[in-house]
Design a protein around this motif. Structure first.
Motif, PDB file in Angstrom:
ATOM      1  N   GLU A 154       0.831  -1.209   0.000  1.00  0.00           N
ATOM      2  CA  GLU A 154       0.000   0.000   0.000  1.00  0.00           C
ATOM      3  C   GLU A 154       0.859   1.251   0.000  1.00  0.00           C
ATOM      4  N   LEU A 155       2.028   1.185   0.634  1.00  0.00           N
ATOM      5  CA  LEU A 155       2.896   2.359   0.724  1.00  0.00           C
ATOM      6  C   LEU A 155       3.422   2.785  -0.646  1.00  0.00           C
ATOM      7  N   GLY A 156       3.600   1.841  -1.560  1.00  0.00           N
ATOM      8  CA  GLY A 156       4.138   2.186  -2.875  1.00  0.00           C
ATOM      9  C   GLY A 156       3.334   3.248  -3.595  1.00  0.00           C
ATOM     10  N   PRO A 157       2.059   3.001  -3.924  1.00  0.00           N
ATOM     11  CA  PRO A 157       1.277   4.023  -4.632  1.00  0.00           C
ATOM     12  C   PRO A 157       1.017   5.271  -3.801  1.00  0.00           C
ATOM     13  N   LEU A 158       0.981   5.135  -2.479  1.00  0.00           N
ATOM     14  CA  LEU A 158       0.732   6.306  -1.640  1.00  0.00           C
ATOM     15  C   LEU A 158       1.923   7.260  -1.613  1.00  0.00           C
ATOM     16  N   THR A 159       3.119   6.720  -1.701  1.00  0.00           N
ATOM     17  CA  THR A 159       4.326   7.552  -1.594  1.00  0.00           C
ATOM     18  C   THR A 159       4.975   7.842  -2.946  1.00  0.00           C
ATOM     19  N   GLY A 160       4.655   7.033  -3.966  1.00  0.00           N
ATOM     20  CA  GLY A 160       5.319   7.191  -5.258  1.00  0.00           C
ATOM     21  C   GLY A 160       6.716   6.609  -5.280  1.00  0.00           C
ATOM     22  N   LEU A 161       7.101   5.849  -4.261  1.00  0.00           N
ATOM     23  CA  LEU A 161       8.431   5.257  -4.190  1.00  0.00           C
ATOM     24  C   LEU A 161       8.402   3.841  -4.758  1.00  0.00           C
ATOM     25  N   SER A 162       9.542   3.387  -5.245  1.00  0.00           N
ATOM     26  CA  SER A 162       9.656   2.032  -5.781  1.00  0.00           C
ATOM     27  C   SER A 162       9.591   1.023  -4.644  1.00  0.00           C
ATOM     28  N   SER A 163       9.303  -0.228  -5.016  1.00  0.00           N
ATOM     29  CA  SER A 163       9.230  -1.275  -3.994  1.00  0.00           C
ATOM     30  C   SER A 163      10.576  -1.451  -3.300  1.00  0.00           C
ATOM     31  N   GLY A 164      11.662  -1.272  -4.048  1.00  0.00           N
ATOM     32  CA  GLY A 164      12.983  -1.366  -3.436  1.00  0.00           C
ATOM     33  C   GLY A 164      13.225  -0.271  -2.417  1.00  0.00           C
ATOM     34  N   SER A 165      12.840   0.961  -2.767  1.00  0.00           N
ATOM     35  CA  SER A 165      13.000   2.077  -1.822  1.00  0.00           C
ATOM     36  C   SER A 165      12.138   1.869  -0.588  1.00  0.00           C
ATOM     37  N   ILE A 166      10.898   1.391  -0.792  1.00  0.00           N
ATOM     38  CA  ILE A 166      10.016   1.122   0.347  1.00  0.00           C
ATOM     39  C   ILE A 166      10.656   0.088   1.266  1.00  0.00           C
ATOM     40  N   SER A 167      11.174  -0.975   0.678  1.00  0.00           N
ATOM     41  CA  SER A 167      11.788  -2.027   1.474  1.00  0.00           C
ATOM     42  C   SER A 167      12.971  -1.499   2.285  1.00  0.00           C
ATOM     43  N   ASN A 168      13.807  -0.672   1.647  1.00  0.00           N
ATOM     44  CA  ASN A 168      14.978  -0.124   2.353  1.00  0.00           C
ATOM     45  C   ASN A 168      14.566   0.814   3.477  1.00  0.00           C
ATOM     46  N   VAL A 169      13.620   1.708   3.186  1.00  0.00           N
ATOM     47  CA  VAL A 169      13.210   2.692   4.195  1.00  0.00           C
ATOM     48  C   VAL A 169      12.519   1.996   5.364  1.00  0.00           C
ATOM     49  N   VAL A 170      11.603   1.077   5.055  1.00  0.00           N
ATOM     50  CA  VAL A 170      10.899   0.370   6.131  1.00  0.00           C
ATOM     51  C   VAL A 170      11.896  -0.415   6.977  1.00  0.00           C
ATOM     52  N   GLY A 171      12.864  -1.060   6.320  1.00  0.00           N
ATOM     53  CA  GLY A 171      13.879  -1.795   7.069  1.00  0.00           C
ATOM     54  C   GLY A 171      14.633  -0.898   8.040  1.00  0.00           C
ATOM     55  N   GLU A 172      14.999   0.314   7.594  1.00  0.00           N
ATOM     56  CA  GLU A 172      15.695   1.250   8.474  1.00  0.00           C
ATOM     57  C   GLU A 172      14.819   1.665   9.651  1.00  0.00           C
ATOM     58  N   LEU A 173      13.553   1.991   9.351  1.00  0.00           N
ATOM     59  CA  LEU A 173      12.652   2.460  10.410  1.00  0.00           C
ATOM     60  C   LEU A 173      12.366   1.363  11.421  1.00  0.00           C
ATOM     61  N   VAL A 174      12.248   0.124  10.952  1.00  0.00           N
ATOM     62  CA  VAL A 174      12.043  -0.997  11.876  1.00  0.00           C
ATOM     63  C   VAL A 174      13.298  -1.204  12.726  1.00  0.00           C
ATOM     64  N   THR A 175      14.463  -1.154  12.109  1.00  0.00           N
ATOM     65  CA  THR A 175      15.720  -1.309  12.851  1.00  0.00           C
ATOM     66  C   THR A 175      15.870  -0.225  13.908  1.00  0.00           C
ATOM     67  N   ASP A 176      15.441   0.992  13.575  1.00  0.00           N
ATOM     68  CA  ASP A 176      15.530   2.107  14.531  1.00  0.00           C
ATOM     69  C   ASP A 176      14.462   2.026  15.617  1.00  0.00           C
ATOM     70  N   GLY A 177      13.519   1.091  15.486  1.00  0.00           N
ATOM     71  CA  GLY A 177      12.478   0.950  16.504  1.00  0.00           C
ATOM     72  C   GLY A 177      11.336   1.922  16.368  1.00  0.00           C
ATOM     73  N   ILE A 178      11.286   2.662  15.247  1.00  0.00           N
ATOM     74  CA  ILE A 178      10.245   3.671  15.062  1.00  0.00           C
ATOM     75  C   ILE A 178       8.986   3.065  14.455  1.00  0.00           C
ATOM     76  N   VAL A 179       9.156   2.021  13.660  1.00  0.00           N
ATOM     77  CA  VAL A 179       8.038   1.336  13.009  1.00  0.00           C
ATOM     78  C   VAL A 179       8.036  -0.116  13.457  1.00  0.00           C
ATOM     79  N   GLU A 180       6.836  -0.685  13.607  1.00  0.00           N
ATOM     80  CA  GLU A 180       6.719  -2.065  14.058  1.00  0.00           C
ATOM     81  C   GLU A 180       5.595  -2.769  13.309  1.00  0.00           C
ATOM     82  N   ASP A 181       5.592  -4.100  13.374  1.00  0.00           N
ATOM     83  CA  ASP A 181       4.518  -4.883  12.770  1.00  0.00           C
ATOM     84  C   ASP A 181       3.217  -4.640  13.527  1.00  0.00           C
ATOM     85  N   ALA A 182       2.109  -4.647  12.753  1.00  0.00           N
ATOM     86  CA  ALA A 182       0.788  -4.448  13.360  1.00  0.00           C
ATOM     87  C   ALA A 182      -0.180  -5.511  12.866  1.00  0.00           C
TER      88      ALA A 182
END
Length: 412
Positions: free
Chosen positions: A34-62
C-alpha cells in the motif's frame, strides 16, 4: 552568484524516510504494498526505508491481512513507545504539562494553578519546570528518547521564543531563553513555543474536527479569544506572527466594553469567559464555583442568564461572519474549553446570527462545527510542535540546544 542547492544521497534518504513515516503516522497501519502508490516510491526504496525504520524501533509490525490469492500482507505502524513528547499549556488560570507517547496518548499529567495576580514571568518559568519534573518522573520507560517540548502561550510569539502577551502583561518576554537558562529543562532537548490558539489549531487539523480541510479557521474561546487560520493546508502567520488575533477584532466602536488588551469593543470583551462572567455579575448573577470553568457551567444552567446567552450568541455569530467574509474558509471549528461549554447550547443561534451578518455565497460554503479534542487540545497541539519536526526529519532523532518554533509547516 549563488550556487543552486544540490540534493545529496543523504537528503534523498531522509526525504524518503519522512514520506513513508508521515503516511504510516497519519494513515497507518499500512502494508508495504500500500505504501508504494501512496508515496510514489519504488518497492525497493520502500523495502529499504521500512527496514531502516524498523531497525531504529520507530516502526513495528501491526498484524497481517489476507491478500487476493497470495500470502498475507504484513501491516506496519508507528511504534507508540519509540519516543516521548511533552506539551505545555500556559493557560489563563493554570499551567498544564502532559507527557505523551509518539501517537499522542497521554502518559502523565501535571496541573499547576496560577494565582489570581496572574502571569509573573519567573513564576511561570518555575511552574513549567515543576510540571516537567513531575511528568518525567512518571515515565515508565525513561530510556525512550524525549523528542522535544512544545509550549503554547497566550500571546504573539515572535523570533521563535519571544512572547508579546499584551493581555497578561508580557512585553517581549524571552520565554525560550528564560526556560533554557533556568535549569529546569533536560539538557539538549529541543524547545518549541507558539501561540496557544495555533497549537490548538494544529491539533484539531491533525486529529480532530479540522481533519481533511485545506482552508479553515480553528477558534479558541477560553478566558480570552483567539484563532488559528489555515490557508491551503498551512497555518497563516502574517508579517510578525500575529495573524489570528480574532478576539481583538472590534465589534463596537462607540461605547464598547473595555478589553484586557486596553482597547474597547473587542470581541473578547463580549464572548470570552472572563468577560461573560463579568457581564453576568453586572446583571446580578452569582456563582459558587472557585474557578472559571465551574462558574461558566453555573451560568449556563441559570434561568436568569438566558437573555445574556442569547446576546452572546449574536456577538459570536457576528465574529464568525467576520471570519467567513475575510478568509472564506470551508470549515470553522469552535474550540477552547469555554467554546466547548457554550457550543452545544449556543451553536444553532450562532449559526443563525452568522448567516444574517455574513455574505451569503461564502457562508453557504462554510460549515461551523465543534472541536473534537476537548479542553486538552492546546496541550496536544503543543506536543505536535516537536512531533512535526520529528516527522519532517524522517524519524532522525537529534538532541541539540534548540530554541525554535517551526512555522509554515503543513498541518496534515
Amino acid at each position: 552568484m549563488a550556487q543552486p542547492h544540490r540534493r545529496t544521497v543523504r537528503d534523498l534518504r531522509r526525504s524518503n524516510r519522512a514520506t513513508v513515516l508521515g503516511r504510516l503516522y497519519f494513515e497507518g497501519p499500512l502494508s508495504r504494498q500500500e505504501l508504494g502508490p501512496l508515496t510514489g516510491l519504488s518497492s525497493g526504496s520502500i523495502s529499504n526505508v521500512v527496514g531502516e525504520l524498523v531497525t531504529d524501533g520507530i516502526v513495528e509490525d501491526a498484524g497481517s491481512v489476507e491478500s487476493d490469492g497470495g500470502r498475507p500482507r504484513t501491516l506496519l505502524r508507528v511504534a507508540p513507545g519509540s519516543g516521548h513528547l511533552v506539551g505545555v499549556d500556559v493557560g489563563e488560570t493554570r499551567i498544564r504539562v502532559e507527557l505523551f507517547d509518539l501517537t499522542l496518548t497521554e502518559l502523565a499529567r501535571a496541573d499547576l494553578p496560577l494565582p489570581p495576580d496572574g502571569h509573573d514571568v519567573e513564576r511561570v518559568v518555575r511552574l513549567i519546570g515543576e510540571g516537567l519534573r513531575q511528568v518525567l518522573l512518571l515515565r515508565e520507560n525513561p530510556e525512550r528518547p524525549l523528542l522535544g517540548i512544545g509550549v503554547g502561550v497566550p500571546g504573539i510569539v515572535d523570533s521563535g521564543s519571544v512572547v508579546h502577551g499584551q493581555t497578561i502583561g508580557w512585553d517581549a518576554v524571552p520565554l525560550g531563553s528564560l526556560l533554557q537558562s533556568s535549569g529546569h529543562l533536560p539538557s539538549g532537548i529541543p524547545l518549541f513555543i507558539d501561540n496557544g490558539a495555533k497549537t490548538l489549531g494544529r491539533a484539531e487539523m491533525w486529529f480532530g474536527a479540522g481533519r481533511g480541510a485545506r482552508n479553515a479557521v480553528v477558534t479558541l474561546i477560553g478566558s480570552g479569544v483567539g484563532a488559528c487560520v489555515i490557508a491551503d493546508g498551512v497555518p497563516y502567520q502574517g508579517a510578525t506572527s500575529s495573524a489570528g488575533e480574532w478576539g481583538h477584532t472590534v465589534l463596537q466602536v462607540v461605547g464598547g466594553r473595555s478589553c484586557r488588551c486596553g482597547a474597547t469593543g473587542c470581541l473578547e470583551a463580549y464572548v470570552g469567559a472572563e468577560a461573560l462572567l463579568q457581564r453576568w455579575r453586572e446583571n446580578g448573577g452569582r456563582w459558587s464555583a472557585a474557578d472559571e470553568e465551574g462558574a461558566l457551567a453555573e451560568l449556563l444552567a441559570a434561568p436568569d442568564a438566558a437573555g445574556l446567552l442569547d446576546e452572546t450568541a449574536r456577538y459570536l455569530g457576528a465574529g464568525i461572519a467576520d471570519l467567513v467574509n475575510l478568509f472564506n474558509p470551508e470549515r470553522i471549528v469552535l474550540g477552547g474549553w469555554a467554546g466547548l461549554l457554550l457550543g452545544p447550547r449556543l451553536l444553532p443561534a450562532v449559526r443563525e446570527a452568522a448567516a444574517s451578518y455574513a455574505l451569503r455565497h461564502p457562508f453557504a460554503g462554510t460549515s461551523l462545527v465543534l472541536g473534537r479534542l476537548g479542553p486538552d487540545a492546546v496541550t496536544v497541539g503543543a506536543a505536535t510542535l516537536p512531533l512535526a519536526r520529528f516527522l519532517e526529519a524522517g524519524g532522525v532523532i537529534r538532541t541539540e540546544p534548540a530554541d525554535a518554533r517551526r512555522t509554515g509547516s503543513p498541518v496534515a
